[in-house]
Design a protein around this motif. Structure first.
Motif, mmCIF file in Angstrom:
data_model
loop_
_atom_site.group_PDB
_atom_site.id
_atom_site.type_symbol
_atom_site.label_atom_id
_atom_site.label_comp_id
_atom_site.label_asym_id
_atom_site.label_seq_id
_atom_site.Cartn_x
_atom_site.Cartn_y
_atom_site.Cartn_z
ATOM 1 N N LEU A 389 -21.059 58.037 39.710
ATOM 2 C CA LEU A 389 -20.169 57.865 38.584
ATOM 3 C C LEU A 389 -19.724 59.020 38.237
ATOM 4 N N ALA A 390 -20.069 60.118 38.042
ATOM 5 C CA ALA A 390 -19.343 61.316 37.827
ATOM 6 C C ALA A 390 -18.476 61.810 38.602
ATOM 7 N N GLN A 391 -18.678 61.677 39.796
ATOM 8 C CA GLN A 391 -17.706 61.942 40.803
ATOM 9 C C GLN A 391 -16.426 60.955 40.824
ATOM 10 N N MET A 392 -16.634 59.823 40.497
ATOM 11 C CA MET A 392 -15.565 58.810 40.201
ATOM 12 C C MET A 392 -14.904 58.870 38.894
ATOM 13 N N TYR A 393 -15.534 59.188 38.093
ATOM 14 C CA TYR A 393 -14.959 59.200 36.497
ATOM 15 C C TYR A 393 -15.150 60.719 35.982
ATOM 16 N N PRO A 394 -14.501 61.477 36.179
ATOM 17 C CA PRO A 394 -14.579 62.918 35.604
ATOM 18 C C PRO A 394 -14.090 62.900 34.056
ATOM 19 N N PRO A 395 -14.345 63.920 33.381
ATOM 20 C CA PRO A 395 -13.895 63.931 31.901
ATOM 21 C C PRO A 395 -12.234 63.730 32.079
ATOM 22 N N PRO A 396 -11.814 62.903 31.025
ATOM 23 C CA PRO A 396 -12.270 62.716 29.891
ATOM 24 C C PRO A 396 -13.081 61.510 29.754
ATOM 25 N N CYS A 397 -13.443 60.931 30.884
ATOM 26 C CA CYS A 397 -14.404 59.704 30.840
ATOM 27 C C CYS A 397 -15.750 60.258 30.404
ATOM 28 N N ARG A 398 -16.321 59.291 29.678
ATOM 29 C CA ARG A 398 -17.994 59.577 29.324
ATOM 30 C C ARG A 398 -18.636 58.687 29.752
ATOM 31 N N ILE A 399 -19.688 59.212 30.397
ATOM 32 C CA ILE A 399 -20.760 58.288 31.289
ATOM 33 C C ILE A 399 -22.144 58.249 30.625
ATOM 34 N N ALA A 400 -22.684 57.032 30.169
ATOM 35 C CA ALA A 400 -24.071 57.092 29.575
ATOM 36 C C ALA A 400 -24.826 55.882 30.339
ATOM 37 N N ARG A 401 -26.148 56.196 30.049
ATOM 38 C CA ARG A 401 -27.040 55.358 30.841
ATOM 39 C C ARG A 401 -27.643 54.487 29.558
ATOM 40 N N LEU A 402 -27.510 53.072 29.585
ATOM 41 C CA LEU A 402 -27.552 52.161 28.571
ATOM 42 C C LEU A 402 -29.013 51.936 28.538
ATOM 43 N N HIS A 403 -29.850 51.388 29.628
ATOM 44 C CA HIS A 403 -31.306 51.249 29.871
ATOM 45 C C HIS A 403 -31.243 51.015 31.300
ATOM 46 N N GLU A 404 -32.807 51.125 31.819
ATOM 47 C CA GLU A 404 -33.047 50.727 33.161
ATOM 48 C C GLU A 404 -32.158 51.244 34.060
ATOM 49 N N GLY A 405 -31.422 50.320 34.775
ATOM 50 C CA GLY A 405 -30.441 50.509 35.867
ATOM 51 C C GLY A 405 -29.081 50.337 35.451
ATOM 52 N N THR A 406 -28.691 50.385 33.949
ATOM 53 C CA THR A 406 -27.636 49.895 33.570
ATOM 54 C C THR A 406 -26.813 51.028 32.962
ATOM 55 N N PHE A 407 -25.643 51.256 33.458
ATOM 56 C CA PHE A 407 -24.867 52.513 33.051
ATOM 57 C C PHE A 407 -23.630 51.762 32.309
ATOM 58 N N ALA A 408 -22.648 52.943 31.637
ATOM 59 C CA ALA A 408 -21.608 52.470 31.293
ATOM 60 C C ALA A 408 -20.422 53.698 31.147
ATOM 61 N N VAL A 409 -19.416 53.359 31.235
ATOM 62 C CA VAL A 409 -18.250 54.339 31.472
ATOM 63 C C VAL A 409 -17.142 54.103 30.393
ATOM 64 N N LEU A 410 -16.947 55.111 29.490
ATOM 65 C CA LEU A 410 -15.935 54.820 28.490
ATOM 66 C C LEU A 410 -14.402 55.972 28.837
ATOM 67 N N GLY A 411 -13.313 55.340 28.875
ATOM 68 C CA GLY A 411 -12.324 56.208 29.430
ATOM 69 C C GLY A 411 -11.082 55.625 29.691
#
Length: 743
Positions: A389-411
């Motif tokens: 996810l970090a490779q696909m969505y560099p800053p200014p995108c913001r990557i977070a782990r919500l819970h268990e195996g679920t992530f979110a990207v805001l950008g």
């Protein structure tokens, strides 16, 4: 360079004084006295009498004015005047007293000492006036010889010094308390550094020329490696550098000395405050260029300031650590769901269009994989996902782990527009276990209307819907679906109120013997009206199931069926059974059978008169437990009908072992009969009727609407049917009237 050190509040303060060329300390700021008199001769005599006067080894600065108007202007231009020698009579008889009132009431100067002087003995003011206007003394000019005049000035300056020191201390303490409150409310260490520097400059009333340095607190780290975290004024360019990179050698040496000695240092033109962080947080040193020496009262204020600032440093460090716990994922060291919600709120508060989107990404089978392969493998999957996810969505995108195996990207929406699933699922390393499955949902925040929590919930709901429907890929947020969700939510709230207010009813639909045409039973159906408008069961039953209200709704329907059975018994029809639908959620409750038995017993209803309708899916989802539950119901005497039978073919091979009494032929198969023997629905209907006959089970066909369907069902020996051809669902009273009518 010489210096002295003294202890206060367990912290060392060292004050150093650089000597002038003559070996004597430089003169202090002179005290200022204002003489207001319209007699030039007296002004000249006064100037000569005070020419060599010194107070506390400091020279005297004498200002003069010849009228009250001129004196007021001088006072406005020189707010630090310590004493006024004031002639009572000048342009008017009371000009002096009017000036005193202006000083005290209009200029608000309560510190300056005022001595009234007059050459006319008869012009002395009343003692009460002297007290009210806070006038120190009153003298005749003829009594003011040189020594007495110097004594009067000395007394006035001493009183002013005490009053001024107290007022300044009060103001300083008030500022320190307020500054401590402001500093304690900060949660960001860098923001704390900047605010600390501003508060110190404001306390000492000097320009904001200084810097704040932070050491990591390790004994192995040299003091020169401390980092400048905040800088302002002429030192602004130093921010971000280490102490050893500071160009000014004197400033650099002072900061190193403060960290090395763990003490504050006072200089004639600068101050260095040392905050030790109580030994629990990295220490901090604050350098401020004062361009003047501080007096004893200011040094005492600095002691108090350091105590408050040090407590604030500890608090902000604790707040920063709490923020890290609250807003960082401990496993992956990336933002967590709380941090993403905070960022989402900021985005949603911006004017539209914001050009931002939210992407929710779920790593499928993460939990199952962790259970099967161990938590280490689960952690590895999460780390790989975070890296990709970090490779696909560099800053200014913001990557977070919500819970268990679920992530979110805001950008930015344009960055999140492409389908990420294939790239995230690919394994670039042949020796690496691939991601088992990735599904995603995208929410365009310019289309979304609502809060941060709702946006995340919408994304998670879309991902869950993909899984529930057996799909795979990326789901797109549609505002129409949000409106539908809102409608369903409002409907669930209204249904809850209707249940609490006992506004749920039932209707009965007759079941007819196809040979005789007699009514042999009925099915109970829930009904609900809101504001006089009937609500569709096709709408509110799914809402009840999704919200959990199906359990109290089902319980209420059973109570109403018991009431209907009692009414039919009183009307002379004790042998007409009524079937009632029971949802899977009701069946799964361990208390269901006991509650059902207690309800019918309380109403005095024999269980044989109530038939429990269940869907085949409710039984087949857990065949063994479902079979035992139905067996218990049969032992109590309840009839059991399998509703919508045939829609799930997997149940056909198990039906012979289920303790059921009747099969209900689903309306989708009934609709296909009577229109041609080759129809698929007719073939399935024929098979189900034959199966029921061989197993000794009753059969009832649902949704019968035409005479052709009745004829086909009779030919194929289906004994019973219900549908609009015979009767629509109707209130209990109308159903009883129908029973009477057939007799």
């Amino acid at each position: 360079m010489s210096g002295s050190a003294w202890s206060g509040d367990d912290r060392m303060f060292e004050f150093r004084q650089e000597l002038a060329d003559g070996g004597q300390p430089p003169d202090s700021t002179p005290f200022t006295v204002l003489s207001v008199d319209d007699d030039p001769g007296f002004q000249q005599s006064l100037r000569m009498a005070l020419s060599d006067f010194r107070f506390n080894e400091s020279p005297l600065r004498l200002l003069t004015a010849s009228s009250s108007g001129e004196a007021r202007q001088v006072l406005e231009d020189n707010p630090g005047i310590s004493a006024i020698l004031l002639d009572v009579v000048m342009e008017t008889d009371d000009a002096g007293l009017q000036l005193v009132r202006a000083v005290r009431e209009q200029l608000g100067n309560s510190e300056v000492r005022i001595v009234l002087i007059t050459g006319q003995p008869g012009m002395a003011p009343l003692r009460k006036t002297l007290q009210q206007l806070d006038i120190s003394e009153y003298w005749l000019k003829t009594d003011l010889y040189r020594e007495r005049l110097q004594g009067i000035v000395t007394g006035s300056l001493r009183t002013w010094s005490e009053i001024h020191a107290l007022a300044r201390a009060k103001r300083g303490l008030q500022h320190i308390v307020q500054a401590g409150s402001r500093l304690a409310g900060l949660r960001d260490p860098d923001g704390f550094s900047r605010q600390l520097l501003r508060e110190l400059a404001a306390l000492l009333e000097v320009p904001l020329d200084g810097m704040v340095c932070v050491h990591d607190g390790s004994a192995d780290t040299p003091a020169e490696d401390a980092v400048v975290t905040a800088a302002d004024g002429c030192f602004e360019a130093q921010e971000g550098r280490t102490v050893q990179d500071i160009a000014d050698p004197m400033v650099r040496d002072l900061l190193v000395d403060a960290f090395s000695r763990r003490s504050s240092i006072g200089m004639p033109s600068s101050q260095v405050l040392y905050l030790d962080g109580d030994g629990t947080v990295p220490p901090m040193a604050v350098y401020l260029a004062t361009e003047r020496s501080l007096d004893a009262e200011e040094h005492e204020l600095l002691q108090v300031f350091v105590t408050h600032a040090n407590a604030g440093l500890v608090n902000v460090d604790l707040a920063a650590r709490l923020d890290r716990v609250a807003y960082r994922d401990s496993l992956l060291d990336i933002p967590n769901g709380n941090a993403l919600r905070r960022d989402l709120r900021q985005v949603l508060e911006q004017p539209r269009p914001c050009g931002q989107s939210l992407l929710v990404v779920d790593l499928g089978q993460y939990t199952d994989g962790s259970l099967a392969l161990g938590p280490e493998q689960g952690d590895l999957l999460l780390q790989r996902m975070a890296e990709r996810l970090a490779q696909m969505y560099p800053p200014p995108c913001r990557i977070a782990r919500l819970h268990e195996g679920t992530f979110a990207v805001l950008g930015p929406s344009r960055w999140l527009a492409a389908d990420p699933v294939d790239a995230l699922e690919q394994s670039e390393d042949a020796g690496e276990l691939p991601f088992l499955r990735v599904d995603a949902a995208r929410v365009d925040l310019d289309e979304y209307r609502g809060g941060a929590g709702g946006a995340l919930a919408a994304g998670l709901l879309l991902v869950n819907r993909i899984r529930a429907s057996g799909g795979h890929g990326v789901a797109e947020y549609q505002i129409e679906s949000e409106q539908e969700n809102l409608r369903r939510f409002l409907e669930s709230r209204a249904l809850y109120r209707a249940l609490r207010e006992d506004r749920i009813g039932i209707v009965l639909q007759a079941q007819v013997d196809l040979e005789s045409g007699a009514i042999v039973g009925a099915e109970a159906l829930a009904r609900w009206s809101e504001d006089g408008r009937p609500m569709s069961p096709a709408s509110f039953i799914p809402v009840a199931e999704a919200s959990g209200l199906i359990v109290p709704l089902g319980g209420r329907v059973i109570e109403l069926v018991c009431d209907a059975l009692r009414a039919m018994e009183r009307a002379g029809f004790p042998d007409v059974p009524v079937s009632v639908n029971v949802s899977p959620l009701q069946l799964r409750r361990r208390e269901f059978i006991e509650e059902l038995a207690a309800t019918v017993a309380r109403h005095g209803i024999e269980p044989r008169r109530m038939e429990i309708e269940i869907t085949e899916g409710a039984v087949m989802s857990d065949y063994q437990d479902g079979r035992e539950l139905l067996a218990r119901l049969r032992r109590l005497g309840f009839g059991i009908a399998v509703d919508d039978f045939g829609t799930g073919y997997s149940s056909l091979r198990y039906v012979h072992s289920l303790p059921v009494t009747r099969l209900k032929l689903d309306r989708q198969f009934t609709a296909g009969v009577g229109i041609g023997d080759e129809a698929g629905g007719a073939n399935v209907a024929d098979m189900i009727i034959a199966l029921g006959r061989r197993l000794g089970l009753d059969i009832v066909a649902e949704g019968v609407e035409t005479a052709a369907q009745v004829e086909w069902l009779r030919r194929h020996e289906c004994p019973c049917a219900q549908g609009y051809l015979f009767a629509r669902p109707e209130p209990v009273e109308d159903f009883i009237a129908r029973l009477r009518g057939q007799g």
